[in-house]
Design an enzyme around this catalytic site. Structure first.
Site, PDB file in Angstrom:
ATOM      1  N   GLU A 218     -13.014  82.819   5.946  1.00  0.00           N
ATOM      2  CA  GLU A 218     -13.304  81.728   4.997  1.00  0.00           C
ATOM      3  C   GLU A 218     -12.204  80.686   5.178  1.00  0.00           C
ATOM      4  O   GLU A 218     -11.095  80.854   4.684  1.00  0.00           O
ATOM      5  CB  GLU A 218     -13.324  82.261   3.559  1.00  0.00           C
ATOM      6  CG  GLU A 218     -14.446  83.254   3.283  1.00  0.00           C
ATOM      7  CD  GLU A 218     -15.828  82.595   3.231  1.00  0.00           C
ATOM      8  OE1 GLU A 218     -15.905  81.352   3.182  1.00  0.00           O
ATOM      9  OE2 GLU A 218     -16.829  83.325   3.258  1.00  0.00           O
ATOM     10  N   CYS A 252     -10.708  74.303  -0.874  1.00  0.00           N
ATOM     11  CA  CYS A 252     -11.241  74.264   0.492  1.00  0.00           C
ATOM     12  C   CYS A 252     -12.424  73.318   0.652  1.00  0.00           C
ATOM     13  O   CYS A 252     -12.617  72.743   1.722  1.00  0.00           O
ATOM     14  CB  CYS A 252     -11.633  75.671   0.930  1.00  0.00           C
ATOM     15  SG  CYS A 252     -12.778  76.462  -0.216  1.00  0.00           S
TER      16      CYS A 252
HETATM   17  P1  NAD Z   1      -1.523  80.729   3.107  1.00  0.00           P
HETATM   18  O1  NAD Z   1      -0.371  80.093   3.798  1.00  0.00           O
HETATM   19  O2  NAD Z   1      -1.358  81.237   1.749  1.00  0.00           O
HETATM   20  O3  NAD Z   1      -2.042  81.858   4.091  1.00  0.00           O
HETATM   21  C1  NAD Z   1      -3.156  82.618   3.785  1.00  0.00           C
HETATM   22  C2  NAD Z   1      -2.811  84.076   4.014  1.00  0.00           C
HETATM   23  O4  NAD Z   1      -2.583  84.289   5.415  1.00  0.00           O
HETATM   24  C3  NAD Z   1      -1.556  84.520   3.282  1.00  0.00           C
HETATM   25  O5  NAD Z   1      -1.802  85.735   2.597  1.00  0.00           O
HETATM   26  C4  NAD Z   1      -0.548  84.691   4.404  1.00  0.00           C
HETATM   27  O6  NAD Z   1       0.400  85.689   4.142  1.00  0.00           O
HETATM   28  C5  NAD Z   1      -1.433  85.079   5.571  1.00  0.00           C
HETATM   29  N1  NAD Z   1      -0.846  84.814   6.879  1.00  0.00           N
HETATM   30  C6  NAD Z   1       0.024  83.842   7.207  1.00  0.00           C
HETATM   31  N2  NAD Z   1       0.345  83.927   8.525  1.00  0.00           N
HETATM   32  C7  NAD Z   1      -0.320  84.997   9.024  1.00  0.00           C
HETATM   33  C8  NAD Z   1      -0.408  85.598  10.319  1.00  0.00           C
HETATM   34  N3  NAD Z   1       0.268  85.127  11.361  1.00  0.00           N
HETATM   35  N4  NAD Z   1      -1.236  86.661  10.463  1.00  0.00           N
HETATM   36  C9  NAD Z   1      -1.937  87.143   9.419  1.00  0.00           C
HETATM   37  N5  NAD Z   1      -1.905  86.596   8.185  1.00  0.00           N
HETATM   38  C10 NAD Z   1      -1.112  85.540   7.979  1.00  0.00           C
HETATM   39  O7  NAD Z   1      -2.710  79.764   2.978  1.00  0.00           O
HETATM   40  P2  NAD Z   1      -3.059  78.554   3.816  1.00  0.00           P
HETATM   41  O8  NAD Z   1      -3.354  79.013   5.196  1.00  0.00           O
HETATM   42  O9  NAD Z   1      -2.133  77.433   3.595  1.00  0.00           O
HETATM   43  O10 NAD Z   1      -4.430  78.237   3.008  1.00  0.00           O
HETATM   44  C11 NAD Z   1      -4.953  77.011   2.946  1.00  0.00           C
HETATM   45  C12 NAD Z   1      -6.172  76.966   3.825  1.00  0.00           C
HETATM   46  O11 NAD Z   1      -7.122  77.891   3.313  1.00  0.00           O
HETATM   47  C13 NAD Z   1      -6.850  75.620   3.823  1.00  0.00           C
HETATM   48  O12 NAD Z   1      -7.272  75.320   5.127  1.00  0.00           O
HETATM   49  C14 NAD Z   1      -8.061  75.836   2.924  1.00  0.00           C
HETATM   50  O13 NAD Z   1      -9.134  74.971   3.197  1.00  0.00           O
HETATM   51  C15 NAD Z   1      -8.388  77.265   3.233  1.00  0.00           C
HETATM   52  N6  NAD Z   1      -9.142  77.884   2.141  1.00  0.00           N
HETATM   53  C16 NAD Z   1     -10.405  78.302   2.392  1.00  0.00           C
HETATM   54  C17 NAD Z   1     -11.166  78.850   1.367  1.00  0.00           C
HETATM   55  C18 NAD Z   1     -12.588  79.311   1.612  1.00  0.00           C
HETATM   56  O14 NAD Z   1     -13.097  80.057   0.771  1.00  0.00           O
HETATM   57  N7  NAD Z   1     -13.230  78.884   2.678  1.00  0.00           N
HETATM   58  C19 NAD Z   1     -10.614  78.986   0.094  1.00  0.00           C
HETATM   59  C20 NAD Z   1      -9.309  78.566  -0.112  1.00  0.00           C
HETATM   60  C21 NAD Z   1      -8.573  78.022   0.919  1.00  0.00           C
END
Ligand code: NAD
Length: 476
Positions: A218, A252
């Protein structure tokens, strides 16, 4: 991460898998009871959730937290609770009439997959950790959740709540940063749900591939909004202002950039500005206006605006009381409209995830559609206007996870609508029935007929009748 921590992850996975195998298939009553416990957990802890989130997002609106994080999650869980018994029924499949007349039947039965890993982001720390549990628990699975380290107070509360409401063999929370996340996504789960950025999703999918773990991704992206020539300008402006600024664009499916038909562009920008001021008469001291997560995120937005301005964009900052834009005093970032944007600007390359709105105009709809399709697939696309031909073109030609006509973002309020992206914006769907299906192993079951007259004709020694039958079946 220390070896002992890593072995703790495997230990929890083993506890959950052993318990799942030992307990056998959970009946509807067990699943409904677990779902009920989950919604009660959120309701009982609502004040603590508001408090924890307000520590992660300073001055975030308690109303918004209760609406989006608690009410949204509780209603998703209750919907699944009310439907799970129905969804567990085998789904009959239609066979060819010859086989059906002989008495053969086929169906899909839903088995739980086993243990599902959930990796959640910071922007909806409770909803994006707990809402997937509706489908996961409803489908009879166990779950391990890795919340985001960037919303630590919410993550800590989530662990405390889950520990007091669930046995570790049912649902467990694993805390940690990127190293733990990497270990976590390398576990041999039976399914892995990752919500976050497209960049990290590639690493997650590669880690899951080591164990051939099925993934649901997602992700995000740049969700476009098209304002058609016959759009209801006032209504579109009000809805867009709300949808863009709810949680200050840190959703998102937030509108990312805007295409306005050139005939109404000036009018629309004026109406949008008025709608923003009406809904948010001030920024820094306004509880309804959400803050950025932290000063690094604030600085990223400032850099996007400066880069666009340097490359020729006209910047309109909607800051009705001219309050200082300074992360030292407030993490609230006013809406910046960007006119005269071009593709070389960083703001047109990356997901904005904040209150900046680049605006472009178009003459023919195909220009807007071609532009959208020349970029990575968005999670959602929005169109305001009643022209049926234009609506059909958008439905047929824009490759995206969801489309909304005459509103933005509201698709996420409906459990009945499957949610997910395509390509760069994600893979797979969940929510409502789709969540139950995604987290189930859909087993094909064939109940063969006991009438053997026809079937025995297919077995050797092959006969002339069989040859004639094949000839008939594959003739033009
Ligand atoms: P984040 O930095 O919180 O990371 C998300 C998760 O990934 C965290 O739990 C983090 O610990 C983990 N993570 C980080 N690096 C990793 C790695 N190398 N390997 C495995 N896991 C790892 O969140 P973010 O990435 O900044 O989230 C924002 C993004 O999420 C935006 O692009 C947003 O659009 C998207 N988003 C999508 C949805 C959806 O339902 N489609 C909902 C909310 C946010």
């Amino acid at each position: 991460m220390a070896g002992s921590d890593s072995s703790k992850l495997y230990e929890v996975l083993k506890i959950q898998r052993d318990s799942y195998r030992q307990d056998g298939l959970p009946d509807p009553k067990t699943r409904m009871e677990r779902l009920h416990r989950l919604s009660n957990m959120l309701i009982d802890n609502q004040d603590k959730i508001v408090d924890a989130e307000r520590r992660d997002f300073k001055e975030k609106s308690p109303t918004l937290i209760r609406l989006a994080e608690i009410m949204g999650t509780v209603s998703a869980i209750r919907y699944t609770e009310s439907k799970v018994e129905e969804w567990m029924q085998p789904v009959p499949l239609e066979l060819s009439s010859e086989y059906e007349s002989l008495g053969a039947r086929a169906q899909i039965v839903h088995q739980p997959k086993g243990v599902v890993g959930v990796v959640a982001p910071w922007n909806g720390p409770i909803i994006l950790s707990c809402m997937p549990l509706a489908g996961i628990i409803g489908a009879g699975n166990r779950a391990m959740i890795k919340p985001s380290e960037l919303a630590p107070h919410s993550a800590a509360l989530l662990e405390t709540m889950i520990k007091s409401s669930f046995d570790e063999s049912e649902v467990a929370v694993i805390q940690g940063g990127i190293e733990v996340a990497q270990e976590f996504t390398g576990l041999p789960f039976d399914h892995l749900l990752y919500t976050g950025s497209s960049r990290v999703a590639k690493l997650v999918m590669a880690a899951a591939a080591e164990n051939l773990v099925p993934v649901t991704l997602e992700l995000g992206g740049k969700c476009p909004v098209i304002i058609g020539a016959d759009a209801n300008v006032m209504l579109a402006a009000e809805r867009l202002a709300y949808g863009k600024l709810i949680h200050a664009g840190q959703v998102c499916v937030s509108p990312d950039y805007l295409f306005i038909h050139e005939a109404i562009a000036e009018d629309f920008v004026k109406s949008l500005t008025q709608a923003v001021v009406r809904q948010f008469p001030s920024v820094c001291d306004n509880t309804d206006y959400s803050p950025m997560l932290n000063s690094a995120h604030f600085a990223r937005l400032q850099a996007l605006v400066s880069d666009a301005e340097r490359k020729g964009a006209e910047v309109v900052c909607i800051n009705p009381r001219n309050q200082p834009i300074d992360p030292e005093s407030s993490l609230k970032f006013p809406l910046h409209l960007l006119l005269n944007v071009s593709d070389d600007m960083n703001v047109m390359q990356e997901e904005i995830f904040g209150p900046i709105l680049p605006i472009m105009t178009y003459g023919r709809l195909s220009e807007a559609i071609d532009y959208i399709n020349s970029k990575p697939n968005p999670l959602s696309a929005y169109y305001f206007g009643s022209d049926l031909e234009e609506r059909n073109s958008i439905c047929g030609e824009v490759t995206t996870g969801s489309i909304v006509f005459d509103d933005v973002l509201c698709q996420i309020f409906h459990e009945q609508i499957p949610f997910g992206g395509i390509g760069n914006s994600g893979m797979g769907r969940y929510r409502g029935r789709e969540g139950f299906t995604t987290f189930s192993n859909q087993v094909s079951v064939l109940l063969q007929t006991d009438k053997d007259e026809v079937l025995k004709g297919l077995r050797p020694p092959y006969t002339a009748e069989l040859q004639a039958f094949i000839d008939q079946q594959i003739s033009c």
